[in-house]
Design an enzyme around this catalytic site. Structure first.
Site, PDB file in Angstrom:
ATOM      1  CB  CYS A 124      -0.899   0.024   1.229  1.00  0.00           C
ATOM      2  SG  CYS A 124      -1.990  -1.382   1.367  1.00  0.00           S
ATOM      3  CD  GLU A 127      -1.640   8.439   0.801  1.00  0.00           C
ATOM      4  OE1 GLU A 127      -2.052   9.627   0.794  1.00  0.00           O
ATOM      5  OE2 GLU A 127      -0.854   7.999   1.639  1.00  0.00           O
ATOM      6  N   GLY A 131       0.714   9.435  -6.454  1.00  0.00           N
ATOM      7  CA  GLY A 131       1.048   8.391  -7.416  1.00  0.00           C
ATOM      8  C   GLY A 131       2.547   8.362  -7.649  1.00  0.00           C
ATOM      9  CG  ASP A 240      16.011  -0.766  -7.375  1.00  0.00           C
ATOM     10  OD1 ASP A 240      15.276  -0.090  -8.114  1.00  0.00           O
ATOM     11  OD2 ASP A 240      16.949  -0.289  -6.711  1.00  0.00           O
ATOM     12  CG  HIS A 278       0.044 -10.608 -47.575  1.00  0.00           C
ATOM     13  ND1 HIS A 278       0.113 -10.762 -48.938  1.00  0.00           N
ATOM     14  CD2 HIS A 278      -1.184 -11.045 -47.206  1.00  0.00           C
ATOM     15  CE1 HIS A 278      -1.028 -11.256 -49.397  1.00  0.00           C
ATOM     16  NE2 HIS A 278      -1.834 -11.442 -48.352  1.00  0.00           N
ATOM     17  CD  GLU A 363       5.896  -3.069  -9.065  1.00  0.00           C
ATOM     18  OE1 GLU A 363       5.278  -3.127  -7.986  1.00  0.00           O
ATOM     19  OE2 GLU A 363       7.109  -3.293  -9.158  1.00  0.00           O
ATOM     20  CB  ALA A 366       6.084   4.682 -19.731  1.00  0.00           C
TER      21      ALA A 366
HETATM   22  C1  FAD Z   1      -4.502  -1.844 -11.790  1.00  0.00           C
HETATM   23  C2  FAD Z   1      -3.595  -1.089 -10.858  1.00  0.00           C
HETATM   24  C3  FAD Z   1      -3.010  -1.750  -9.793  1.00  0.00           C
HETATM   25  C4  FAD Z   1      -2.190  -1.061  -8.896  1.00  0.00           C
HETATM   26  N1  FAD Z   1      -1.697  -1.709  -7.791  1.00  0.00           N
HETATM   27  C5  FAD Z   1      -1.052  -0.978  -6.826  1.00  0.00           C
HETATM   28  C6  FAD Z   1      -0.667  -1.590  -5.578  1.00  0.00           C
HETATM   29  O1  FAD Z   1      -0.882  -2.785  -5.355  1.00  0.00           O
HETATM   30  N2  FAD Z   1      -0.102  -0.811  -4.638  1.00  0.00           N
HETATM   31  C7  FAD Z   1       0.146   0.517  -4.833  1.00  0.00           C
HETATM   32  O2  FAD Z   1       0.678   1.164  -3.931  1.00  0.00           O
HETATM   33  N3  FAD Z   1      -0.201   1.131  -6.008  1.00  0.00           N
HETATM   34  C8  FAD Z   1      -0.795   0.414  -7.003  1.00  0.00           C
HETATM   35  N4  FAD Z   1      -1.168   1.018  -8.183  1.00  0.00           N
HETATM   36  C9  FAD Z   1      -0.909   2.449  -8.361  1.00  0.00           C
HETATM   37  C10 FAD Z   1       0.167   2.738  -9.394  1.00  0.00           C
HETATM   38  O3  FAD Z   1       1.423   2.386  -8.894  1.00  0.00           O
HETATM   39  C11 FAD Z   1       0.034   4.215  -9.786  1.00  0.00           C
HETATM   40  O4  FAD Z   1      -1.134   4.312 -10.607  1.00  0.00           O
HETATM   41  C12 FAD Z   1       1.249   4.730 -10.514  1.00  0.00           C
HETATM   42  O5  FAD Z   1       2.336   4.847  -9.640  1.00  0.00           O
HETATM   43  C13 FAD Z   1       0.989   6.087 -11.182  1.00  0.00           C
HETATM   44  O6  FAD Z   1       0.408   6.977 -10.293  1.00  0.00           O
HETATM   45  P1  FAD Z   1      -0.909   7.800 -10.715  1.00  0.00           P
HETATM   46  O7  FAD Z   1      -1.888   6.829 -11.266  1.00  0.00           O
HETATM   47  O8  FAD Z   1      -1.309   8.608  -9.561  1.00  0.00           O
HETATM   48  O9  FAD Z   1      -0.439   8.717 -11.903  1.00  0.00           O
HETATM   49  P2  FAD Z   1       0.281  10.144 -11.771  1.00  0.00           P
HETATM   50  O10 FAD Z   1       1.462  10.053 -10.893  1.00  0.00           O
HETATM   51  O11 FAD Z   1      -0.763  11.164 -11.461  1.00  0.00           O
HETATM   52  O12 FAD Z   1       0.790  10.354 -13.262  1.00  0.00           O
HETATM   53  C14 FAD Z   1      -0.076  10.757 -14.319  1.00  0.00           C
HETATM   54  C15 FAD Z   1       0.777  10.953 -15.568  1.00  0.00           C
HETATM   55  O13 FAD Z   1       1.749  11.985 -15.324  1.00  0.00           O
HETATM   56  C16 FAD Z   1       3.060  11.489 -15.569  1.00  0.00           C
HETATM   57  N5  FAD Z   1       4.015  12.084 -14.632  1.00  0.00           N
HETATM   58  C17 FAD Z   1       3.880  12.256 -13.291  1.00  0.00           C
HETATM   59  N6  FAD Z   1       4.970  12.831 -12.775  1.00  0.00           N
HETATM   60  C18 FAD Z   1       5.831  13.008 -13.805  1.00  0.00           C
HETATM   61  C19 FAD Z   1       7.140  13.548 -13.913  1.00  0.00           C
HETATM   62  N7  FAD Z   1       7.821  13.995 -12.852  1.00  0.00           N
HETATM   63  N8  FAD Z   1       7.709  13.610 -15.129  1.00  0.00           N
HETATM   64  C20 FAD Z   1       7.060  13.130 -16.225  1.00  0.00           C
HETATM   65  N9  FAD Z   1       5.805  12.599 -16.189  1.00  0.00           N
HETATM   66  C21 FAD Z   1       5.207  12.546 -14.984  1.00  0.00           C
HETATM   67  C22 FAD Z   1       2.941   9.992 -15.358  1.00  0.00           C
HETATM   68  O14 FAD Z   1       3.990   9.291 -16.017  1.00  0.00           O
HETATM   69  C23 FAD Z   1       1.574   9.718 -15.939  1.00  0.00           C
HETATM   70  O15 FAD Z   1       1.656   9.600 -17.332  1.00  0.00           O
HETATM   71  C24 FAD Z   1      -1.938   0.324  -9.110  1.00  0.00           C
HETATM   72  C25 FAD Z   1      -2.514   0.970 -10.205  1.00  0.00           C
HETATM   73  C26 FAD Z   1      -3.338   0.289 -11.063  1.00  0.00           C
HETATM   74  C27 FAD Z   1      -3.984   1.038 -12.209  1.00  0.00           C
END
Ligand code: FAD
Length: 386
Positions: A124, A127, A131, A240, A278, A363, A366
């Site tokens: 966890c 939030e 992210g 990592d 093709h 995780e 990209a």
């Molecule tokens: C199906 C699923 C399962 C998951 N399981 C878990 C879990 O078990 N435990 C857990 O803790 N989390 C979990 N997650 C959360 C996941 O790790 C986050 O969704 C992820 O880290 C991205 O955070 P965010 O969705 O808030 O996107 P954001 O951080 O809001 O990012 C939105 C966009 O902005 C870009 N961005 C943000 N900051 C930057 C920057 N500095 N430079 C360039 N681009 C940037 C991102 O790359 C992305 O394209 C899960 C998510 C999903 C969808």
């Protein structure tokens, strides 16, 4: 100097996981994808097969495998269904920090019971407003005598509705950013914990993803993992190790996409010949094959480095970023090769494409993976300049 042969033990692991994937995962994958239901019975069988505890040392009842061994078997599970694989994998994500940073007493208290009866764990970190930037964490942990009082809502938690314990990251001092974050091992039976409803997702629909509310949860102080101020460092160190395991899931998905697309291309006739004749179609298949091979090698290298105890942040990020993009491209091209049929629910390739998308997001997205790679590249260059 370099060998790519698997040992007899690794081949046996691969074979065992492949059989499990074909006999237990694949037959139910489409149904759970359609219904968005969690395959608890498959989880129990996977647990019995040892797939929940690959990295846990044998002395606590785990499999005592290395990171590379785990990646080899994980590719097979993910080739059957990424959603089911990730549900299996997440326990390792939560267990690994305990294996690496836990005290002997914590290992006895959490790893041993986990290995002795079917259990599920969750990680966890995220939030709703937290992210890519965990330092902005809002969940709080306040030390009150013999316990931490934990408050906050975690979001996107894989296995959130089924976990026996959660590894929860929270801040003791928001102004200290990363340095204020701690990690706590939180048994789900403690009072004040409420998982939300399963989130209706685009892909990986067999995995259970929920919010988890922690309200005034009294977590014994002995459940603090690795001391105060160290939580963030530990979360990142765990990633990592576990990023190659997610990356190899992408290899599994892409491989399945290639196999399906190749079989289809050999059967589908247009202009009087199978479409596999093709050249444009052949090039798509060739790109998929070369990209899968390259992704697997990156994963194996990142995993091998981890097994040598060498820091692999850059290589793990490279493997994760590259393999996730490969899975997205390969599954999209598989849909392309199927033509209109690929765009329907009658064939499994659209599921693969939906399942692949989120690997570019969770995780570490990209973009964040590229930031990790670039940061290390620049640091390395600085060292050579001065
Ligand atoms: C199906 C699923 C399962 C998951 N399981 C878990 C879990 O078990 N435990 C857990 O803790 N989390 C979990 N997650 C959360 C996941 O790790 C986050 O969704 C992820 O880290 C991205 O955070 P965010 O969705 O808030 O996107 P954001 O951080 O809001 O990012 C939105 C966009 O902005 C870009 N961005 C943000 N900051 C930057 C920057 N500095 N430079 C360039 N681009 C940037 C991102 O790359 C992305 O394209 C899960 C998510 C999903 C969808």
């Amino acid at each position: 100097m370099i060998g790519f042969d698997l040992t007899p033990e690794q081949k046996a692991l691969q074979e065992k996981a492949r059989r499990f994937s074909e006999e237990v995962i694949l037959p139910v994958a489409a149904q759970h994808d359609r219904d968005g239901t969690f395959p608890l019975d498959v989880m129990e069988k996977a647990y019995q097969g040892g797939f929940f505890t690959p990295l846990v040392p044998k002395k606590y009842g785990g499999q005592g495998l290395g990171v590379l061994d785990t990646c080899i078997l994980s590719e097979e599970l993910a080739a059957g269904c990424m959603g089911i694989y990730v549900s299996i994998f997440v326990s390792t994500l939560a267990l690994y920090p305990i294996i690496r940073f836990g005290t002997e007493e914590q290992k006895e208290r959490f790893l041993r019971p986990f290995c002795s009866k079917f259990s599920i764990a969750s990680y966890c970190l995220s939030e709703t407003t937290v992210g890519s930037d965990p330092a902005s964490m809002r969940a709080t942990a306040v030390l009150e005598g013999d316990h931490y009082l934990l408050n906050g809502t975690k979001m996107w938690i894989t296995n959130g509705g089924y976990a026996d314990f959660y590894l929860v990251f929270a801040t003791t001092a928001p102004q200290r950013k990363h340095k204020g974050i701690i990690s706590l091992i939180v048994p789900s039976k403690l009072e004040g914990i409420t998982p939300g409803e399963p989130i209706d997702k685009m892909g990986q629909r067999a995995s259970n993803t929920t919010s988890v509310i922690f309200k005034e949860v009294r977590v014994p102080k002995e459940n603090l993992l690795g001391g105060e101020g160290e939580g963030f460092k530990k979360a990142m160190a765990a990633l990592d190790i576990t990023r190659p395991m997610i990356a190899v899931g992408s290899v599994g998905i892409a491989r399945t996409a290639l196999e399906l697309a190749t079989d289809y291309a050999k059967k589908r006739i247009q202009f009087g010949v199978p479409i596999s004749q093709h050249q444009a179609v052949q090039f798509m298949l060739a790109d998929m094959a070369k990209d899968i091979e390259a992704a697997r090698l990156l994963v194996w290298k990142a995993a091998w480095l981890a097994d040598q105890g060498v820091r692999n942040s850059k290589e793990a990020a490279m493997a994760k970023a590259f393999a996730a993009d490969v899975a997205m491209r390969a599954t999209t091209d598989a849909v392309q090769i199927y033509g209109g049929m690929g765009y329907t629910k009658w064939h499994p390739v659209e599921k693969l494409m939906r399942d692949a998308k989120v690997i570019q997001i969770y995780e570490g997205t990209a973009q964040i993976m590229r930031l990790v790679i670039a940061r290390q590249l620049l640091q390395e260059r600085e060292k050579t300049l001065f």
